[in-house]
Every structure is written in structure tokens, then in C-alpha cells.
Design a protein around this motif. Structure first.
Motif, PDB file in Angstrom:
ATOM      1  N   ALA A  52     -13.099  53.043   5.324  1.00 30.21           N
ATOM      2  CA  ALA A  52     -12.575  51.832   4.699  1.00 30.21           C
ATOM      3  C   ALA A  52     -13.253  50.596   5.279  1.00 30.21           C
ATOM      4  CB  ALA A  52     -11.066  51.754   4.880  1.00 30.21           C
ATOM      5  N   GLU A  53     -13.453  50.596   6.580  1.00 26.82           N
ATOM      6  CA  GLU A  53     -14.115  49.457   7.227  1.00 26.82           C
ATOM      7  C   GLU A  53     -15.571  49.355   6.764  1.00 26.82           C
ATOM      8  OE1 GLU A  53     -14.228  46.063   9.245  1.00 26.82           O
ATOM      9  OE2 GLU A  53     -12.442  47.309   9.086  1.00 26.82           O
ATOM     10  N   VAL A  54     -16.252  50.482   6.688  1.00 31.17           N
ATOM     11  CA  VAL A  54     -17.642  50.481   6.226  1.00 31.17           C
ATOM     12  C   VAL A  54     -17.706  50.020   4.767  1.00 31.17           C
ATOM     13  CG1 VAL A  54     -19.591  51.989   5.648  1.00 31.17           C
ATOM     14  CG2 VAL A  54     -18.441  52.228   7.845  1.00 31.17           C
ATOM     15  N   GLY A  55     -16.784  50.504   3.945  1.00 28.52           N
ATOM     16  CA  GLY A  55     -16.763  50.110   2.535  1.00 28.52           C
ATOM     17  C   GLY A  55     -16.484  48.638   2.353  1.00 28.52           C
ATOM     18  N   LYS A  56     -15.584  48.114   3.168  1.00 29.91           N
ATOM     19  CA  LYS A  56     -15.266  46.685   3.083  1.00 29.91           C
ATOM     20  C   LYS A  56     -16.491  45.850   3.439  1.00 29.91           C
ATOM     21  CE  LYS A  56     -12.902  44.430   6.196  1.00 29.91           C
ATOM     22  NZ  LYS A  56     -11.840  44.011   7.101  1.00 29.91           N
ATOM     23  N   THR A  57     -17.161  46.220   4.507  1.00 33.13           N
ATOM     24  CA  THR A  57     -18.351  45.489   4.930  1.00 33.13           C
ATOM     25  C   THR A  57     -19.441  45.588   3.877  1.00 33.13           C
ATOM     26  OG1 THR A  57     -17.824  45.990   7.216  1.00 33.13           O
ATOM     27  CG2 THR A  57     -20.058  45.274   6.769  1.00 33.13           C
ATOM     28  N   TRP A  58     -19.649  46.777   3.336  1.00 38.68           N
ATOM     29  CA  TRP A  58     -20.673  46.986   2.324  1.00 38.68           C
ATOM     30  C   TRP A  58     -20.351  46.168   1.077  1.00 38.68           C
ATOM     31  CZ3 TRP A  58     -20.896  49.185  -2.597  1.00 38.68           C
ATOM     32  CH2 TRP A  58     -22.166  49.500  -3.057  1.00 38.68           C
ATOM     33  N   SER A  59     -19.096  46.150   0.663  1.00 36.82           N
ATOM     34  CA  SER A  59     -18.695  45.424  -0.537  1.00 36.82           C
ATOM     35  C   SER A  59     -18.886  43.921  -0.369  1.00 36.82           C
ATOM     36  CB  SER A  59     -17.236  45.720  -0.881  1.00 36.82           C
ATOM     37  OG  SER A  59     -17.074  47.076  -1.168  1.00 36.82           O
ATOM     38  N   ILE A  60     -18.537  43.407   0.797  1.00 41.50           N
ATOM     39  CA  ILE A  60     -18.697  41.972   1.051  1.00 41.50           C
ATOM     40  C   ILE A  60     -20.180  41.591   0.989  1.00 41.50           C
ATOM     41  CG2 ILE A  60     -18.486  40.182   2.826  1.00 41.50           C
ATOM     42  CD1 ILE A  60     -15.842  41.512   3.651  1.00 41.50           C
TER      43      ILE A  60
END
Length: 98
Positions: A52-60
Motif C-alpha cells: 500500500a505504501e509503495v502504491g501510494k508513492t507510485w500513484s503520487i
């Protein structure tokens, strides 16, 4: 048809002793299952948190990049979106035509 299975007699034990052994084995199996489920749950929880943290960073990062591109080339974005809509609409129309 003949049965060629070699049958060995079961050891003589009382029904109470056999039942107690069965209960002990069942308790041990339940304890092991609970332990395994707890381990798997903890592993899944940490994995999900990391992803979730990786996805959030990638999405931003991707959202910022897309925003910058949209500001720099608005016509290219509009044409690309239009073409993507045409392709998607064509594929939908083909599937509904069947």
C-alpha cells in the motif's frame, strides 16, 4: 476377486485410552492450525502495508508527472484521450454486437 491386503491386528487398548489420545492429537492439531493461521495473517498484514505504501508513492509520482504533461501539452493529451476512447468504444461495440 481376491483381496491380497495383509491385515495386522490392532494393538489391544482400552476405548478410554484411545479416546484420550484422540483428544490430545486433536488439541495439538488445533493449536498448530491456530499458530499457522496467526503467522500467515501477520505475514499478509505486513505485505499489504508495504504494498500500500509503495502504491501510494507510485500513484503520487505518476499523478504529478501526468499533471505536468497535461500542462505542457494539452492538445496531445486531448487527442490521446480521444483515440483511447475510440478504441475502447470500438471494443465495447464489438462485444455487444455478438
Amino acid at each position: 476377486m481376491t483381496d491380497f491386503t495383509i491385515k495386522t491386528p490392532a494393538p489391544k487398548t482400552s476405548a478410554k485410552a484411545t479416546a484420550k489420545e484422540g483428544v490430545k492429537r486433536a488439541k495439538a492439531a488445533v493449536e498448530k492450525a491456530v499458530e499457522t493461521v496467526a503467522e500467515k495473517t501477520e505475514g499478509a498484514r505486513t505485505y499489504a502495508a508495504e504494498k500500500a505504501e509503495v502504491g501510494k508513492t507510485w500513484s503520487i509520482e505518476k499523478a504529478k508527472a501526468a499533471h505536468e504533461i497535461a500542462e505542457e501539452r494539452p492538445v496531445a493529451l486531448a487527442v490521446g484521450t480521444f483515440v483511447a476512447g475510440l478504441v475502447f468504444g470500438f471494443l465495447l461495440a464489438r462485444n455487444f454486437d455478438r
